[in-house]
Design a protein around this motif. Structure first.
Motif, PDB file in Angstrom:
ATOM      1  N   PHE A  89      58.676   8.627  40.047  1.00  0.00           N
ATOM      2  CA  PHE A  89      58.335   8.059  38.745  1.00  0.00           C
ATOM      3  C   PHE A  89      59.572   7.443  38.114  1.00  0.00           C
ATOM      4  O   PHE A  89      60.677   7.981  38.216  1.00  0.00           O
ATOM      5  CB  PHE A  89      57.772   9.130  37.802  1.00  0.00           C
ATOM      6  N   MET A 109      59.663   2.138  43.352  1.00  0.00           N
ATOM      7  CA  MET A 109      58.364   2.738  43.077  1.00  0.00           C
ATOM      8  C   MET A 109      57.353   2.394  44.179  1.00  0.00           C
ATOM      9  O   MET A 109      56.575   3.254  44.606  1.00  0.00           O
ATOM     10  CB  MET A 109      57.839   2.271  41.717  1.00  0.00           C
ATOM     11  N   TYR A 157      55.698   1.701  38.234  1.00  0.00           N
ATOM     12  CA  TYR A 157      54.997   2.926  38.633  1.00  0.00           C
ATOM     13  C   TYR A 157      53.496   2.691  38.676  1.00  0.00           C
ATOM     14  O   TYR A 157      52.813   3.082  39.636  1.00  0.00           O
ATOM     15  CB  TYR A 157      55.337   4.033  37.643  1.00  0.00           C
TER      16      TYR A 157
END
Length: 239
Positions: A89, A109, A157
């Motif tokens: 994250f 990500m 993300y």
């Protein structure tokens, strides 16, 4: 579901993390034989299952590297289920001058979440198809992956978790005639020590407990799940 996994072999990526450990705990209670890949050279400090007789920790496995992933899955006998809790994250606001929404964060990500899920899904599916038996694959996406409006300020993300959702649904459709069921859970904020530290003023009672998330994941991975495939299961708690 007592003993539902008795004698069955299960891979849990991210098994040394908070969610993965909760999943392992549940699987072991149900009799599973668990394999956990780690990028470390040895058992990470604090790994509670390092000496458990039904947990094998495989060192130096890079989940973002296809050769490493394929080599790891080639060592797993009679694979029944592959559960993919590994991920990462990072915040990445796009519209603010001087923000940290760098190319590196986006790539990171996508590698940590989408690429690892893709490679592990591929290796697990191939292993199951080669054995000619049924199996289960469970991914972990996230609430923003299903509802991008929830991903404001963390677009990299969100995009990576949306990709995990897409991988899940497309693979489920691809394998629907082979007895391999593919699903994902989509938690909102998980109640982990790291999240409590990062958001110390939040109402933790609205978050999703690790035990609840592990329960949903293990059900989808169990032989008792005979029909659910292609599902993106929302785990939103009271948020």
């Amino acid at each position: 579901m007592a003993g539902a996994f008795h004698g069955r072999t299960v891979v849990v990526t991210g098994g040394t993390g908070a969610l993965g450990a909760a999943v392992l705990d549940k699987l072991l209670d149900e009799g599973a034989i668990c394999h956990v890949p780690t990028s470390h050279a040895a058992s990470p400090k604090g790994f509670a299952f390092a000496r458990h007789g039904r947990v094998t920790l495989s060192a130096n496995v890079e989940l973002g590297d296809p050769t490493s992933v394929e080599a790891f899955y080639a060592t797993i006998p009679d694979l029944w289920a592959s559960i993919h809790c590994a991920g990462g994250f990072a915040m990445s606001p796009l519209g603010q001058p001087g923000s940290d929404a760098s190319d590196d964060i986006f790539a990171g990500m996508m590698d940590a979440n989408a690429r690892t899920a893709f490679l592990c899904c591929r290796a697990a599916a191939r292993a199951m198809l080669a054995s000619g038996t049924a199996g289960r694959i469970v991914n972990v996406t996230a609430r923003p992956g299903l509802d991008p409006r929830r991903g404001a300020g963390m677009s990299a993300y969100t995009a990576s978790k949306a990709a995990v959702a897409a991988i899940t649904v497309t693979l489920a459709e691809e394998l629907k005639g082979d007895g391999i069921l593919v699903n994902a859970v989509a938690p909102s904020t998980l109640d982990t020590p790291a999240n409590r530290k990062a958001m110390s003023k939040a109402d933790f009672s609205k978050w999703v407990s690790l035990e609840a998330a592990a329960e949903a994941i293990t059900h989808l991975a169990s032989p008792e799940n005979a029909t659910i495939s292609g599902a993106l299961v929302p785990l939103y708690g009271r948020a």
